[in-house]
Design a protein around this motif. Structure first.
Motif, PDB file in Angstrom:
ATOM      1  N   ALA A 141       0.835  -1.199   0.000  1.00 35.97           N
ATOM      2  CA  ALA A 141       0.000   0.000   0.000  1.00 35.97           C
ATOM      3  C   ALA A 141       0.870   1.249   0.000  1.00 35.97           C
ATOM      4  O   ALA A 141       0.863   2.032   0.935  1.00 35.97           O
ATOM      5  N   GLY A 142       1.657   1.445  -1.047  1.00 32.03           N
ATOM      6  CA  GLY A 142       2.603   2.551  -1.100  1.00 32.03           C
ATOM      7  C   GLY A 142       1.973   3.928  -1.146  1.00 32.03           C
ATOM      8  O   GLY A 142       2.601   4.914  -0.780  1.00 32.03           O
ATOM      9  N   ALA A 143       0.722   4.035  -1.557  1.00 33.62           N
ATOM     10  CA  ALA A 143       0.072   5.336  -1.645  1.00 33.62           C
ATOM     11  C   ALA A 143      -0.496   5.780  -0.305  1.00 33.62           C
ATOM     12  O   ALA A 143      -0.897   6.916  -0.152  1.00 33.62           O
ATOM     13  N   ASP A 199       1.910   5.187   6.592  1.00 32.18           N
ATOM     14  CA  ASP A 199       2.189   3.973   7.362  1.00 32.18           C
ATOM     15  C   ASP A 199       1.012   3.631   8.281  1.00 32.18           C
ATOM     16  O   ASP A 199       0.642   2.465   8.424  1.00 32.18           O
ATOM     17  N   GLU A 200       0.412   4.658   8.883  1.00 36.50           N
ATOM     18  CA  GLU A 200      -0.715   4.427   9.786  1.00 36.50           C
ATOM     19  C   GLU A 200      -1.913   3.852   9.037  1.00 36.50           C
ATOM     20  O   GLU A 200      -2.554   2.907   9.498  1.00 36.50           O
ATOM     21  N   GLN A 201      -2.218   4.408   7.851  1.00 34.97           N
ATOM     22  CA  GLN A 201      -3.337   3.897   7.055  1.00 34.97           C
ATOM     23  C   GLN A 201      -3.073   2.453   6.617  1.00 34.97           C
ATOM     24  O   GLN A 201      -3.971   1.613   6.661  1.00 34.97           O
ATOM     25  N   ALA A 202      -1.858   2.180   6.201  1.00 39.97           N
ATOM     26  CA  ALA A 202      -1.513   0.828   5.759  1.00 39.97           C
ATOM     27  C   ALA A 202      -1.617  -0.160   6.916  1.00 39.97           C
ATOM     28  O   ALA A 202      -2.135  -1.271   6.751  1.00 39.97           O
ATOM     29  N   ASP A 203      -1.149   0.233   8.099  1.00 41.05           N
ATOM     30  CA  ASP A 203      -1.233  -0.644   9.267  1.00 41.05           C
ATOM     31  C   ASP A 203      -2.686  -0.938   9.634  1.00 41.05           C
ATOM     32  O   ASP A 203      -3.034  -2.068   9.979  1.00 41.05           O
ATOM     33  N   ARG A 204      -3.544   0.092   9.570  1.00 39.41           N
ATOM     34  CA  ARG A 204      -4.962  -0.113   9.872  1.00 39.41           C
ATOM     35  C   ARG A 204      -5.606  -1.060   8.850  1.00 39.41           C
ATOM     36  O   ARG A 204      -6.402  -1.929   9.218  1.00 39.41           O
TER      37      ARG A 204
END
Length: 65
Positions: A42-44, A47-52
């Motif tokens: 999820a490069g776009a 980090d917080e959004q990807a972790d969630r």
């Protein structure tokens, strides 16, 4: 293509209904939750959004077991 029925109790069916997306067929749903492919990166996202998102995916996979 042949078709089959899979008997499940009502509690299991209710749990599956909660995980299935409205626009999915049951076949698409079962294929999605049983895939062994690695999730996309999820490069776009931050980090917080990807972790969630990853946590949400893990939780949904745990809920159907």
């Amino acid at each position: 293509m042949s078709r089959t029925s899979i008997p499940v109790d009502s509690t299991t069916k209710e749990r599956l209904d909660r995980l299935k997306r409205d626009n999915e067929t049951w076949d698409e749903f079962l294929e999605r939750i049983t895939t062994t492919e690695e999730p996309i990166e999820a490069g776009a996202w931050s980090d917080e959004q990807a972790d969630r998102a990853k946590a949400s995916i893990r939780k949904s996979r745990e809920n159907w077991r």
